[in-house]
Design a protein around this motif. Structure first.
Motif, PDB file in Angstrom:
ATOM      1  N   ALA A 161       5.038   1.580  -0.344  1.00 59.64           N
ATOM      2  CA  ALA A 161       5.795   0.831  -1.382  1.00 59.64           C
ATOM      3  C   ALA A 161       5.202   1.707  -2.686  1.00 59.64           C
ATOM      4  CB  ALA A 161       5.736  -0.605  -1.327  1.00 59.64           C
ATOM      5  N   PRO A 162       6.178   1.547  -3.874  1.00 55.70           N
ATOM      6  CA  PRO A 162       5.901   2.113  -5.042  1.00 55.70           C
ATOM      7  C   PRO A 162       5.101   1.113  -5.756  1.00 55.70           C
ATOM      8  CG  PRO A 162       7.969   1.620  -5.121  1.00 55.70           C
ATOM      9  CD  PRO A 162       7.440   1.614  -3.632  1.00 55.70           C
ATOM     10  N   PRO A 163       4.123   1.369  -6.688  1.00 53.64           N
ATOM     11  CA  PRO A 163       3.307   0.336  -7.482  1.00 53.64           C
ATOM     12  C   PRO A 163       4.209  -0.821  -8.342  1.00 53.64           C
ATOM     13  CG  PRO A 163       2.470   2.414  -7.944  1.00 53.64           C
ATOM     14  CD  PRO A 163       3.710   2.772  -7.232  1.00 53.64           C
ATOM     15  N   GLU A 164       5.472  -0.547  -8.398  1.00 53.99           N
ATOM     16  CA  GLU A 164       6.651  -1.325  -8.900  1.00 53.99           C
ATOM     17  C   GLU A 164       6.802  -2.263  -8.227  1.00 53.99           C
ATOM     18  OE1 GLU A 164       6.113   2.369 -11.468  1.00 53.99           O
ATOM     19  OE2 GLU A 164       6.240   2.037  -9.441  1.00 53.99           O
ATOM     20  N   GLU A 165       6.696  -2.268  -6.829  1.00 55.20           N
ATOM     21  CA  GLU A 165       7.342  -3.276  -5.846  1.00 55.20           C
ATOM     22  C   GLU A 165       6.111  -4.288  -5.737  1.00 55.20           C
ATOM     23  OE1 GLU A 165       8.448  -3.458  -1.017  1.00 55.20           O
ATOM     24  OE2 GLU A 165       8.945  -1.816  -2.301  1.00 55.20           O
ATOM     25  N   PRO A 166       6.456  -5.509  -5.971  1.00 57.36           N
ATOM     26  CA  PRO A 166       5.318  -6.550  -5.976  1.00 57.36           C
ATOM     27  C   PRO A 166       4.953  -6.824  -4.465  1.00 57.36           C
ATOM     28  CG  PRO A 166       7.489  -7.270  -7.102  1.00 57.36           C
ATOM     29  CD  PRO A 166       7.902  -6.134  -6.570  1.00 57.36           C
ATOM     30  N   ILE A 167       3.895  -7.290  -4.309  1.00 62.09           N
ATOM     31  CA  ILE A 167       2.955  -7.374  -3.375  1.00 62.09           C
ATOM     32  C   ILE A 167       2.622  -6.112  -2.338  1.00 62.09           C
ATOM     33  CG2 ILE A 167       2.827  -8.704  -0.983  1.00 62.09           C
ATOM     34  CD1 ILE A 167       4.477 -11.000  -2.212  1.00 62.09           C
ATOM     35  N   SER A 168       3.485  -5.482  -1.924  1.00 65.42           N
ATOM     36  CA  SER A 168       3.375  -4.369  -1.102  1.00 65.42           C
ATOM     37  C   SER A 168       3.092  -3.236  -1.983  1.00 65.42           C
ATOM     38  CB  SER A 168       4.964  -3.934  -0.639  1.00 65.42           C
ATOM     39  OG  SER A 168       5.335  -4.664   0.428  1.00 65.42           O
ATOM     40  N   GLY A 169       3.433  -3.303  -3.393  1.00 64.27           N
ATOM     41  CA  GLY A 169       2.940  -1.989  -4.416  1.00 64.27           C
ATOM     42  C   GLY A 169       1.365  -2.284  -4.765  1.00 64.27           C
ATOM     43  N   GLU A 170       0.766  -3.448  -4.588  1.00 59.06           N
ATOM     44  CA  GLU A 170      -0.510  -3.535  -4.647  1.00 59.06           C
ATOM     45  C   GLU A 170      -1.614  -2.537  -3.748  1.00 59.06           C
ATOM     46  OE1 GLU A 170      -2.057  -5.481  -6.930  1.00 59.06           O
ATOM     47  OE2 GLU A 170      -0.084  -6.183  -7.567  1.00 59.06           O
ATOM     48  N   PHE A 171      -0.756  -2.088  -2.699  1.00 61.51           N
ATOM     49  CA  PHE A 171      -1.331  -1.254  -1.809  1.00 61.51           C
ATOM     50  C   PHE A 171      -0.847   0.122  -1.741  1.00 61.51           C
ATOM     51  CE2 PHE A 171      -1.095  -5.500  -0.134  1.00 61.51           C
ATOM     52  CZ  PHE A 171      -2.351  -5.974   0.344  1.00 61.51           C
ATOM     53  N   ALA A 172      -0.300   0.405  -3.052  1.00 58.47           N
ATOM     54  CA  ALA A 172       0.387   1.721  -3.230  1.00 58.47           C
ATOM     55  C   ALA A 172      -0.841   2.915  -3.237  1.00 58.47           C
ATOM     56  CB  ALA A 172       1.147   1.758  -4.462  1.00 58.47           C
ATOM     57  N   ASP A 173      -1.910   2.691  -3.545  1.00 62.78           N
ATOM     58  CA  ASP A 173      -2.875   3.727  -3.373  1.00 62.78           C
ATOM     59  C   ASP A 173      -3.213   3.753  -1.864  1.00 62.78           C
ATOM     60  OD1 ASP A 173      -4.060   1.406  -3.402  1.00 62.78           O
ATOM     61  OD2 ASP A 173      -5.686   2.112  -4.644  1.00 62.78           O
ATOM     62  N   MET A 174      -3.011   3.108  -1.002  1.00 67.27           N
ATOM     63  CA  MET A 174      -3.371   3.099   0.516  1.00 67.27           C
ATOM     64  C   MET A 174      -2.207   3.267   1.350  1.00 67.27           C
ATOM     65  SD  MET A 174      -6.285   0.330   0.822  1.00 67.27           S
ATOM     66  CE  MET A 174      -5.471  -1.133   0.019  1.00 67.27           C
ATOM     67  N   PRO A 175      -1.239   4.464   1.156  1.00 64.76           N
ATOM     68  CA  PRO A 175      -0.172   4.679   1.702  1.00 64.76           C
ATOM     69  C   PRO A 175      -0.108   4.523   3.369  1.00 64.76           C
ATOM     70  CG  PRO A 175      -0.918   6.793   1.000  1.00 64.76           C
ATOM     71  CD  PRO A 175      -1.640   5.720   0.548  1.00 64.76           C
ATOM     72  N   MET A 176      -1.208   4.937   3.974  1.00 68.02           N
ATOM     73  CA  MET A 176      -1.310   4.772   5.458  1.00 68.02           C
ATOM     74  C   MET A 176      -1.493   3.318   6.007  1.00 68.02           C
ATOM     75  SD  MET A 176      -1.152   7.676   7.034  1.00 68.02           S
ATOM     76  CE  MET A 176      -1.613   6.817   8.495  1.00 68.02           C
ATOM     77  N   LEU A 177      -1.446   2.391   5.013  1.00 65.63           N
ATOM     78  CA  LEU A 177      -1.568   0.915   5.364  1.00 65.63           C
ATOM     79  C   LEU A 177      -0.168   0.518   5.632  1.00 65.63           C
ATOM     80  CD1 LEU A 177      -3.336  -1.803   5.581  1.00 65.63           C
ATOM     81  CD2 LEU A 177      -2.609  -2.205   3.451  1.00 65.63           C
ATOM     82  N   GLU A 178       0.811   0.483   5.088  1.00 65.42           N
ATOM     83  CA  GLU A 178       2.221   0.184   5.279  1.00 65.42           C
ATOM     84  C   GLU A 178       2.735   0.991   6.507  1.00 65.42           C
ATOM     85  OE1 GLU A 178       6.063  -1.927   3.214  1.00 65.42           O
ATOM     86  OE2 GLU A 178       4.634  -0.809   2.214  1.00 65.42           O
ATOM     87  N   ALA A 179       2.479   2.421   6.159  1.00 64.40           N
ATOM     88  CA  ALA A 179       3.018   3.467   7.228  1.00 64.40           C
ATOM     89  C   ALA A 179       2.583   2.910   8.469  1.00 64.40           C
ATOM     90  CB  ALA A 179       2.516   4.759   6.888  1.00 64.40           C
ATOM     91  N   SER A 180       1.270   2.490   8.795  1.00 66.92           N
ATOM     92  CA  SER A 180       0.634   2.027   9.933  1.00 66.92           C
ATOM     93  C   SER A 180       1.202   0.960  10.470  1.00 66.92           C
ATOM     94  CB  SER A 180      -0.965   1.978  10.062  1.00 66.92           C
ATOM     95  OG  SER A 180      -1.438   3.336   9.552  1.00 66.92           O
ATOM     96  N   PHE A 181       1.602  -0.044   9.575  1.00 68.04           N
ATOM     97  CA  PHE A 181       2.153  -1.462   9.891  1.00 68.04           C
ATOM     98  C   PHE A 181       3.471  -1.134  10.468  1.00 68.04           C
ATOM     99  CE2 PHE A 181       4.896  -4.968   8.622  1.00 68.04           C
ATOM    100  CZ  PHE A 181       4.336  -5.824   9.192  1.00 68.04           C
ATOM    101  N   MET A 182       4.302  -0.336   9.580  1.00 70.83           N
ATOM    102  CA  MET A 182       5.727  -0.159  10.353  1.00 70.83           C
ATOM    103  C   MET A 182       5.728   0.482  11.396  1.00 70.83           C
ATOM    104  SD  MET A 182       7.606  -1.842   8.182  1.00 70.83           S
ATOM    105  CE  MET A 182       9.267  -1.280   8.971  1.00 70.83           C
ATOM    106  N   SER A 183       5.068   1.595  11.443  1.00 70.73           N
ATOM    107  CA  SER A 183       5.065   2.657  12.580  1.00 70.73           C
ATOM    108  C   SER A 183       4.528   1.909  13.745  1.00 70.73           C
ATOM    109  CB  SER A 183       4.137   3.574  12.489  1.00 70.73           C
ATOM    110  OG  SER A 183       4.721   4.565  11.249  1.00 70.73           O
ATOM    111  N   GLY A 184       3.762   1.021  13.641  1.00 73.91           N
ATOM    112  CA  GLY A 184       3.099   0.017  14.803  1.00 73.91           C
ATOM    113  C   GLY A 184       4.169  -0.802  15.344  1.00 73.91           C
ATOM    114  N   LEU A 185       5.049  -1.373  14.428  1.00 75.86           N
ATOM    115  CA  LEU A 185       6.333  -2.282  14.911  1.00 75.86           C
ATOM    116  C   LEU A 185       7.185  -1.244  16.015  1.00 75.86           C
ATOM    117  CD1 LEU A 185       7.013  -4.557  11.712  1.00 75.86           C
ATOM    118  CD2 LEU A 185       5.537  -5.058  13.874  1.00 75.86           C
ATOM    119  N   TYR A 186       7.561  -0.234  15.430  1.00 72.90           N
ATOM    120  CA  TYR A 186       8.483   0.594  16.210  1.00 72.90           C
ATOM    121  C   TYR A 186       7.509   0.890  17.602  1.00 72.90           C
ATOM    122  CZ  TYR A 186      11.789   1.365  12.698  1.00 72.90           C
ATOM    123  OH  TYR A 186      12.972   1.119  11.885  1.00 72.90           O
TER     124      TYR A 186
END
Length: 241
Positions: A161-186
């Motif tokens: 998520a980009p920094p402008e997105e609430p909550i998820s954007g707090e982790f914008a400098d850790m792109p692998m975090l959300e990538a790993s979460f969503m990829s893990g769901l798949y």
């Protein structure tokens, strides 16, 4: 979950939302609910002590299937749906949603027409397995697709998520975090899909509980993450108009 590198204007990220339709919010909620209901129906069918009310399942599958087919079909056939740099979203979200929605619509229609016969069968598990056997080939193929999507998410760091997105954007400098979460769901969905054809042949073995666990975990995550995205996506729209 609106992902990936977007162009920055002088005053920050700006998005022309007239060219950026997005509804993976409702798609995520529907997919999560659909996975949970598939697991719940499978549990009921396997437990001979439980009574199955096919009309209720037909209504639920029909409603969720319609939601996923309409949104998934539009996203799949409108190329690219997001005109500002996300053509891969059509593949990642649109195509799996369309396929899952078709499955649910077909199951809902069958349960509406023949559900009472299945529920009243002395060996309803074997009957259901025979009926679901042919479509399991498509389910297996989509399991492979889920692993492909997960691999792409990790390799290309999608879903961040980009920094402008609430909550998820707090982790914008850790792109692998959300990538790993969503990829893990798949990956979880893919594991269940790959096991599905084999579980139909031996439904009372370890494979059915494994499918139930991975699909239930993925369903819960998609359901709650989709609900959360109603806030985060609205906030992203407000912050980038």
């Amino acid at each position: 979950m609106i992902s990936h590198a977007l162009p920055l204007a002088a005053s920050g990220l700006k998005i022309d939302w007239t060219k950026m339709p997005t509804y993976n919010t409702i798609m995520s909620v529907a997919a999560g609910a659909g996975l949970l209901l598939v697991v719940a129906l499978g549990y009921q069918l396997l437990d001979s002590r439980r009574t199955v009310t096919p009309e209720g399942w037909a209504l639920a599958f029909g409603a969720i299937g319609f939601t996923l087919v309409t949104t998934g079909l539009h996203m799949t056939l409108t190329w690219p749906l997001a005109g500002q740099g996300f053509p891969f979203d059509n593949v990642i979200f649109g195509e799996p949603a369309l396929a899952f929605g078709v499955f649910l619509l077909a199951a809902g229609f069958y349960l509406w027409k023949q559900g009472a016969v299945v529920a009243g069968d002395a060996d309803r598990v074997a009957r259901t397995a025979r009926i679901a056997g042919p479509i399991s080939v498509f389910v297996f193929g989509l399991g492979l697709a889920c692993f492909g999507i997960a691999a792409a998410g990790w390799k290309y760091t999608l879903f961040a998520a980009p920094p402008e997105e609430p909550i998820s954007g707090e982790f914008a400098d850790m792109p692998m975090l959300e990538a790993s979460f969503m990829s893990g769901l798949y990956v979880l969905v893919g594991i269940g899909a790959l096991l599905f054809p084999f579980a139909l042949r031996r439904p009372r073995t370890w494979m059915s509980p494994v499918i139930g666990v991975v699909w239930a975990l993925a369903g819960l995550a998609f359901l709650f993450f989709g609900g959360l995205n109603y806030f985060t996506h609205i906030g992203l729209i407000v912050n980038t108009m």
